[in-house]
Design a protein around this motif. Structure first.
Motif, PDB file in Angstrom:
ATOM      1  N   GLY A 262       8.539  20.518   5.803  1.00 15.77           N
ATOM      2  CA  GLY A 262       8.442  20.914   4.405  1.00 15.77           C
ATOM      3  C   GLY A 262       7.493  20.023   3.619  1.00 15.77           C
ATOM      4  O   GLY A 262       6.636  20.510   2.869  1.00 15.77           O
ATOM      5  N   PHE A 263       7.630  18.705   3.794  1.00 16.38           N
ATOM      6  CA  PHE A 263       6.748  17.774   3.082  1.00 16.38           C
ATOM      7  C   PHE A 263       5.298  17.937   3.538  1.00 16.38           C
ATOM      8  O   PHE A 263       4.367  17.864   2.721  1.00 16.38           O
ATOM      9  CB  PHE A 263       7.215  16.331   3.300  1.00 16.38           C
ATOM     10  CG  PHE A 263       8.506  16.004   2.595  1.00 16.38           C
ATOM     11  CD1 PHE A 263       8.664  16.294   1.249  1.00 16.38           C
ATOM     12  CD2 PHE A 263       9.559  15.418   3.274  1.00 16.38           C
ATOM     13  CE1 PHE A 263       9.852  16.001   0.587  1.00 16.38           C
ATOM     14  CE2 PHE A 263      10.749  15.122   2.627  1.00 16.38           C
ATOM     15  CZ  PHE A 263      10.895  15.413   1.285  1.00 16.38           C
ATOM     16  N   ALA A 264       5.096  18.163   4.838  1.00 14.07           N
ATOM     17  CA  ALA A 264       3.738  18.375   5.349  1.00 14.07           C
ATOM     18  C   ALA A 264       3.132  19.636   4.730  1.00 14.07           C
ATOM     19  O   ALA A 264       1.951  19.650   4.357  1.00 14.07           O
ATOM     20  CB  ALA A 264       3.760  18.485   6.874  1.00 14.07           C
ATOM     21  N   LEU A 265       3.945  20.693   4.610  1.00 16.21           N
ATOM     22  CA  LEU A 265       3.454  21.939   4.016  1.00 16.21           C
ATOM     23  C   LEU A 265       3.006  21.714   2.574  1.00 16.21           C
ATOM     24  O   LEU A 265       1.955  22.208   2.160  1.00 16.21           O
ATOM     25  CB  LEU A 265       4.546  23.007   4.075  1.00 16.21           C
ATOM     26  CG  LEU A 265       4.220  24.348   3.399  1.00 16.21           C
ATOM     27  CD1 LEU A 265       2.960  24.965   3.990  1.00 16.21           C
ATOM     28  CD2 LEU A 265       5.403  25.309   3.530  1.00 16.21           C
ATOM     29  N   ILE A 266       3.790  20.963   1.812  1.00 18.00           N
ATOM     30  CA  ILE A 266       3.406  20.667   0.422  1.00 18.00           C
ATOM     31  C   ILE A 266       2.058  19.960   0.380  1.00 18.00           C
ATOM     32  O   ILE A 266       1.174  20.307  -0.430  1.00 18.00           O
ATOM     33  CB  ILE A 266       4.477  19.787  -0.261  1.00 18.00           C
ATOM     34  CG1 ILE A 266       5.803  20.541  -0.386  1.00 18.00           C
ATOM     35  CG2 ILE A 266       3.991  19.331  -1.638  1.00 18.00           C
ATOM     36  CD1 ILE A 266       5.740  21.773  -1.237  1.00 18.00           C
ATOM     37  N   ILE A 267       1.871  18.990   1.259  1.00 16.33           N
ATOM     38  CA  ILE A 267       0.607  18.239   1.294  1.00 16.33           C
ATOM     39  C   ILE A 267      -0.560  19.182   1.616  1.00 16.33           C
ATOM     40  O   ILE A 267      -1.618  19.134   0.973  1.00 16.33           O
ATOM     41  CB  ILE A 267       0.682  17.101   2.330  1.00 16.33           C
ATOM     42  CG1 ILE A 267       1.650  16.021   1.847  1.00 16.33           C
ATOM     43  CG2 ILE A 267      -0.705  16.493   2.574  1.00 16.33           C
ATOM     44  CD1 ILE A 267       1.947  14.959   2.879  1.00 16.33           C
ATOM     45  N   PHE A 268      -0.363  20.061   2.590  1.00 20.34           N
ATOM     46  CA  PHE A 268      -1.445  20.974   2.981  1.00 20.34           C
ATOM     47  C   PHE A 268      -1.762  21.972   1.863  1.00 20.34           C
ATOM     48  O   PHE A 268      -2.933  22.325   1.658  1.00 20.34           O
ATOM     49  CB  PHE A 268      -1.072  21.711   4.258  1.00 20.34           C
ATOM     50  CG  PHE A 268      -1.069  20.839   5.484  1.00 20.34           C
ATOM     51  CD1 PHE A 268      -2.089  19.925   5.714  1.00 20.34           C
ATOM     52  CD2 PHE A 268      -0.036  20.920   6.412  1.00 20.34           C
ATOM     53  CE1 PHE A 268      -2.097  19.112   6.833  1.00 20.34           C
ATOM     54  CE2 PHE A 268      -0.034  20.115   7.540  1.00 20.34           C
ATOM     55  CZ  PHE A 268      -1.060  19.206   7.755  1.00 20.34           C
ATOM     56  N   ILE A 269      -0.745  22.417   1.147  1.00 25.68           N
ATOM     57  CA  ILE A 269      -0.990  23.327   0.021  1.00 25.68           C
ATOM     58  C   ILE A 269      -1.812  22.614  -1.048  1.00 25.68           C
ATOM     59  O   ILE A 269      -2.756  23.192  -1.617  1.00 25.68           O
ATOM     60  CB  ILE A 269       0.331  23.837  -0.571  1.00 25.68           C
ATOM     61  CG1 ILE A 269       1.064  24.740   0.427  1.00 25.68           C
ATOM     62  CG2 ILE A 269       0.078  24.619  -1.868  1.00 25.68           C
ATOM     63  CD1 ILE A 269       2.449  25.170  -0.023  1.00 25.68           C
ATOM     64  N   LEU A 270      -1.476  21.364  -1.329  1.00 28.23           N
ATOM     65  CA  LEU A 270      -2.221  20.603  -2.335  1.00 28.23           C
ATOM     66  C   LEU A 270      -3.669  20.383  -1.898  1.00 28.23           C
ATOM     67  O   LEU A 270      -4.592  20.467  -2.719  1.00 28.23           O
ATOM     68  CB  LEU A 270      -1.529  19.256  -2.584  1.00 28.23           C
ATOM     69  CG  LEU A 270      -0.165  19.326  -3.289  1.00 28.23           C
ATOM     70  CD1 LEU A 270       0.487  17.941  -3.341  1.00 28.23           C
ATOM     71  CD2 LEU A 270      -0.322  19.897  -4.697  1.00 28.23           C
ATOM     72  N   ILE A 271      -3.869  20.092  -0.606  1.00 26.40           N
ATOM     73  CA  ILE A 271      -5.237  19.938  -0.097  1.00 26.40           C
ATOM     74  C   ILE A 271      -6.009  21.246  -0.259  1.00 26.40           C
ATOM     75  O   ILE A 271      -7.161  21.252  -0.707  1.00 26.40           O
ATOM     76  CB  ILE A 271      -5.220  19.512   1.387  1.00 26.40           C
ATOM     77  CG1 ILE A 271      -4.671  18.086   1.524  1.00 26.40           C
ATOM     78  CG2 ILE A 271      -6.626  19.595   1.984  1.00 26.40           C
ATOM     79  CD1 ILE A 271      -4.468  17.645   2.961  1.00 26.40           C
TER      80      ILE A 271
END
Length: 336
Positions: A262-271
């Motif tokens: 979940g945290f990785a997904l948030i980071i990728f969305i922000l990128i």
């Protein structure tokens, strides 16, 4: 009394896969390669677009009339090389999908996994046909959009397949998330689909038609500035619901692996959002498009990986091939 399994001649003559019982680790490796290739071919497709090579091969399934391969002088050689190379990568993708399908059959995996792997093969064939239609209609924006979106569906399903292969068939299907998190996750996934659709429309209204000779013919006739803002606002909606899902997983004390996804997904969305904003500010430079497409595949894949964690199969004794029958087969072959 011995509990070892002694293979008989009959047990080792059951079809072409009789002497192959691939481990779960090998199956997952093949599924991971398939997932990477599904995302990767969208990137090479974007390179075709930004180099203006979309009509480097101007017909389908042949490259040019009467020739399966590029013809000197029929189009600039670089455009022919880029477009023909992208077409050839389809066969790499087919090989990866076939390898996964054969491995799960040989390991006697459950029906769900076999169906998922079969769908990958059908999807690749359908994508090849759609790609051909795209060329035949001279890269009209709606055809290009319909070529991209199924690729994202295949990426999503390939990530589900990768997850399911890692779960023993004799495990117990378990609901890992509270019901309200599943509901919000569905909303987030729908929002992601809207982001992808509006993204193709933004591209369709832009200047990168995919071939230098096409120009603005066949482009989506809407204001690109307005379309880009609609696309961006939908990205924020998707991010908002994904944040709720991840916060819910944290509050529900979900498995550490699930929370990390979940945290990785948030980071990728922000990128991805950052790349989109940069593109808007710089006027959508050609070099930025493959990065944006690549991150689209990454975001879709991690959305799927997180979604698949909601109903895992836990426990189970088939830890070698993932299937009780496959484990027996593996043991018999090892004994032989």
């Amino acid at each position: 009394m011995s509990t070892s399994i002694v293979p008989s001649d009959q047990s080792l003559k059951m079809g072409p896969f009789a002497k192959w019982a691939p481990t779960m680790k090998l199956q997952r490796l093949l599924a991971l390669l398939l997932l990477i290739f599904q995302g990767g071919i969208t990137v090479t497709g974007s390179i075709v677009r930004v180099t203006g090579s979309g009509l480097g091969c101007d017909t389908w399934p042949l490259c040019h009339e009467g020739s399966l391969v590029p013809v000197a002088g029929a189009a600039p050689w670089i455009h022919q090389a880029v477009e023909f190379g992208n077409r050839m990568l389809t066969f790499v993708l087919v090989a990866a999908a076939l390898a996964v399908f054969l491995s799960v059959l040989a390991a006697k995996r459950r029906k769900e996994i076999v169906i998922h792997s079969f769908i990958q093969g059908l999807g690749i064939i359908a994508q090849a046909v759609i790609g051909g239609i795209t060329v035949l209609v001279d890269l009209h924006w709606y055809a290009v959009a319909l070529h991209f979106l199924p690729s994202m569906i295949l990426v999503f399903l390939a990530a589900v397949l990768y997850t399911r292969i890692g779960e023993p068939d004799d495990g117990t299907a378990t609901v890992a998330f509270p019901g309200w998190i599943r509901v919000v996750a569905v909303i987030a996934t729908i929002a992601m689909a809207v982001v992808l659709i509006t993204g193709t429309m933004t591209t369709g209204a832009g200047v990168h038609s995919g071939d230098d000779g096409v120009g603005m013919q066949g482009r989506l006739n809407v204001d690109i500035d307005w379309m880009a803002h609609v696309h961006g606002y939908n990205m924020y909606v998707y991010l908002f619901f994904t944040l709720i899902v991840v916060f819910g997983l944290y509050r529900a004390k979900a498995a550490a692996k699930t929370q990390k996804l979940g945290f990785a997904l948030i980071i990728f969305i922000l990128i991805q959002a950052g790349i989109g904003i940069m593109q808007y500010r710089l006027g959508v430079p050609r070099w930025s498009i493959p990065f944006h497409i690549a991150m689209s595949a990454v975001v879709v894949a991690f959305t799927s990986l997180l979604w698949a964690q909601g109903r895992p199969r836990l426990g189970g004794q088939a830890q070698v091939t993932g299937s009780p029958a496959g484990d027996l087969k593996h043991q018999a072959l090892s004994a032989a």
